[in-house]
Design a protein around this motif. Structure first.
Motif, short mmCIF file in Angstrom:
data_model
loop_
_atom_site.label_atom_id
_atom_site.label_comp_id
_atom_site.label_asym_id
_atom_site.label_seq_id
_atom_site.Cartn_x
_atom_site.Cartn_y
_atom_site.Cartn_z
N ALA A 61 0.85 -1.20 0.00
CA ALA A 61 0.00 0.00 0.00
C ALA A 61 0.87 1.24 0.00
O ALA A 61 1.67 1.44 0.93
CB ALA A 61 -0.91 -0.01 1.23
N LEU B 278 -2.51 5.48 -1.20
CA LEU B 278 -3.87 5.02 -1.53
C LEU B 278 -4.82 6.20 -1.60
O LEU B 278 -4.64 7.22 -0.92
CB LEU B 278 -4.35 4.02 -0.49
CG LEU B 278 -3.52 2.74 -0.34
CD1 LEU B 278 -4.14 1.81 0.69
CD2 LEU B 278 -3.34 2.02 -1.68
N ASP B 279 -5.88 6.06 -2.41
CA ASP B 279 -6.78 7.17 -2.69
C ASP B 279 -7.99 7.25 -1.77
O ASP B 279 -8.60 8.31 -1.64
CB ASP B 279 -7.28 7.09 -4.13
CG ASP B 279 -6.17 7.34 -5.14
OD1 ASP B 279 -5.27 8.15 -4.84
OD2 ASP B 279 -6.21 6.72 -6.23
N SER B 280 -8.39 6.13 -1.15
CA SER B 280 -9.64 6.14 -0.41
C SER B 280 -9.61 5.11 0.71
O SER B 280 -8.77 4.21 0.74
CB SER B 280 -10.81 5.82 -1.35
OG SER B 280 -10.72 4.48 -1.80
N ARG C 208 -5.27 3.98 4.51
CA ARG C 208 -5.08 5.04 3.49
C ARG C 208 -4.16 6.13 4.00
O ARG C 208 -3.21 6.54 3.32
CB ARG C 208 -6.43 5.65 3.11
CG ARG C 208 -6.34 6.70 1.98
CD ARG C 208 -7.41 7.75 2.07
NE ARG C 208 -7.24 8.62 3.23
CZ ARG C 208 -6.38 9.64 3.30
NH1 ARG C 208 -5.57 9.92 2.28
NH2 ARG C 208 -6.28 10.39 4.39
N HIS D 188 -6.59 -3.50 0.98
CA HIS D 188 -5.19 -3.88 1.18
C HIS D 188 -4.97 -4.61 2.51
O HIS D 188 -3.83 -4.92 2.86
CB HIS D 188 -4.29 -2.65 1.11
CG HIS D 188 -4.09 -2.14 -0.29
ND1 HIS D 188 -5.08 -1.49 -1.00
CD2 HIS D 188 -3.03 -2.21 -1.13
CE1 HIS D 188 -4.63 -1.18 -2.20
NE2 HIS D 188 -3.39 -1.60 -2.30
N ASP E 49 -10.01 1.70 -0.67
CA ASP E 49 -8.73 1.14 -1.09
C ASP E 49 -7.96 0.60 0.12
O ASP E 49 -7.31 -0.43 0.04
CB ASP E 49 -7.89 2.21 -1.78
CG ASP E 49 -8.33 2.48 -3.21
OD1 ASP E 49 -9.09 1.66 -3.76
OD2 ASP E 49 -7.92 3.52 -3.76
#
Length: 286
Positions: free
Chosen positions: A139, A142-144, A230, A151, A147
Motif C-alpha cells: 500500500a 492510496l486514494d480512499s 489510506r 489492502h 482502497d
C-alpha cells in the motif's frame, strides 16, 4: 480462515484452526510460515482453503502446544494513539484531527498467552486491548478508505502494553514506554479479511484479575480501519506482513482515578475481540 502458529518460541509451525473451532491442522506441508509472503499469495491461500475442504490437512495437538504470534517476520508495527472517542475523553485529550502515529519494534511481539514482563523500575505499566490490522497487499499513496480496506490481509488481537511514566514523563517520544520486551502479545489467530466483513462492528473486552476494565466497540474509533491504512500509506509504504495497532477504547489505568491501578507482577490480564479469539497473560517482574 483462522491462521495460527504453534510451537516453542522461534520454532512455531504454521497451522489452521478448523471450522469446529477446536481442531488445529498442520500447514507445514503446504507453506513455510504465516507471514507477509503468504498473505500476498492468493494462490497459496486458495491451496490452503482447498486442502481444508478436502480434509487433507493433518491434525496437530494444539491443546498441548504453545500458541505463538500468528504472524512471522513482521516488518513494522505502526500504532495509532488516541483513536477512540471515549479513550480520548477519559484521558482529557482533544480529539485528534489526524491520526497520531508511533511505532513498536517487531521484537516486542510475543504469543497471546506468553508471560509479560513488568520493566525494571516501572510504576505505571498499563493495559490496552487493540484491533491489529495485518497488511496483505503493498500500500502506497492510496486514494480512499475503500482502497485501504482492500489492502488488508487479516485481523488479530493486539495487546499494546504501555509504561506510562516512561511514555509521558521521561522526555522525547512515546517510544520509551511502548517498546519494553514482551509489550505486544499478538493472536491467537490471524483471521483473514474475508471473515471480518465490517471491522467497525467488533466488540473488545479486557479484564484484570477477573474485573472488567475495558468493554468497547470498534464503532467508536475516530479513524476507521480503511482510513487508517489510506492515511498511513501517504507517509510510508506498507508491505504485506506489516501491522497497524488501531488504538484502544476507554478503561485503561491511565484514565482512572487515583490511585491508578497499574499492573504489577502476579496480575492476570485477559483480552478478547469478537471473532478473533482471546488472550491471557500473567505479569511477572523483568
Amino acid at each position: 480462515m483462522k491462521l495460527l502458529r504453534v510451537g516453542t518460541a522461534g520454532a512455531e509451525r504454521p497451522a489452521l484452526l478448523d471450522e469446529d473451532g477446536v481442531t488445529v491442522r498442520d500447514l507445514s506441508g503446504l507453506v513455510r510460515d504465516i507471514d507477509g509472503d503468504l498473505l500476498a499469495d492468493d494462490a497459496a491461500l486458495d491451496r490452503i482453503r482447498a486442502a481444508a475442504v478436502a480434509g487433507e490437512l493433518p491434525v496437530l495437538d494444539g491443546a498441548a502446544s504453545r500458541i505463538g504470534p500468528p504472524l512471522g517476520r513482521i516488518g513494522k508495527i505502526v500504532c495509532i494513539g488516541l483513536n477512540y472517542h471515549d479513550h480520548a475523553s477519559e484521558t482529557g485529550a482533544e480529539i485528534p484531527t489526524e491520526p497520531i502515529i508511533f511505532f513498536k519494534a517487531p521484537d516486542t511481539v510475543v504469543g497471546p498467552d506468553d508471560t509479560v514482563l513488568v520493566p525494571r523500575n516501572s510504576r505505571k505499566t498499563d493495559w490496552e486491548v487493540e484491533l491489529a490490522v495485518v497488511i496483505g497487499r503493498t500500500a502506497r499513496y492510496l486514494d480512499s478508505a475503500a482502497d485501504g480496506l482492500a489492502h488488508v490481509g487479516g485481523y488479530a488481537i493486539s495487546h499494546d502494553v504501555s509504561e506510562r511514566e516512561f511514555q509521558i514523563e521521561r522526555g522525547g517520544t512515546w517510544d520509551k514506554g511502548k517498546n519494553c520486551e514482551t509489550f505486544n502479545p499478538l493472536g491467537p489467530w490471524l483471521v483473514t479479511a474475508d471473515e471480518v466483513p465490517d471491522p467497525q462492528a467488533l466488540s473488545l473486552k479486557l479484564t484484570v484479575n477477573g474485573e472488567v476494565k475495558q468493554d468497547g466497540t470498534t464503532a467508536d474509533q475516530i479513524f476507521g480501519v480503511g482510513e487508517l491504512v489510506r492515511y498511513v500509506s501517504q507517509f510510508m509504504t506498507l508491505y504485506p506482513g506489516d501491522v497497524i495497532n488501531t488504538g484502544t477504547p476507554a478503561g485503561v489505568a491511565l484514565g482512572q482515578p487515583e490511585p491508578k491501578p497499574y499492573l504489577r507482577a502476579g496480575d492476570v490480564v485477559e483480552l478478547e475481540i469478537e471473532g478473533l479469539g482471546a488472550q491471557r497473560q500473567e505479569f511477572k517482574d523483568a
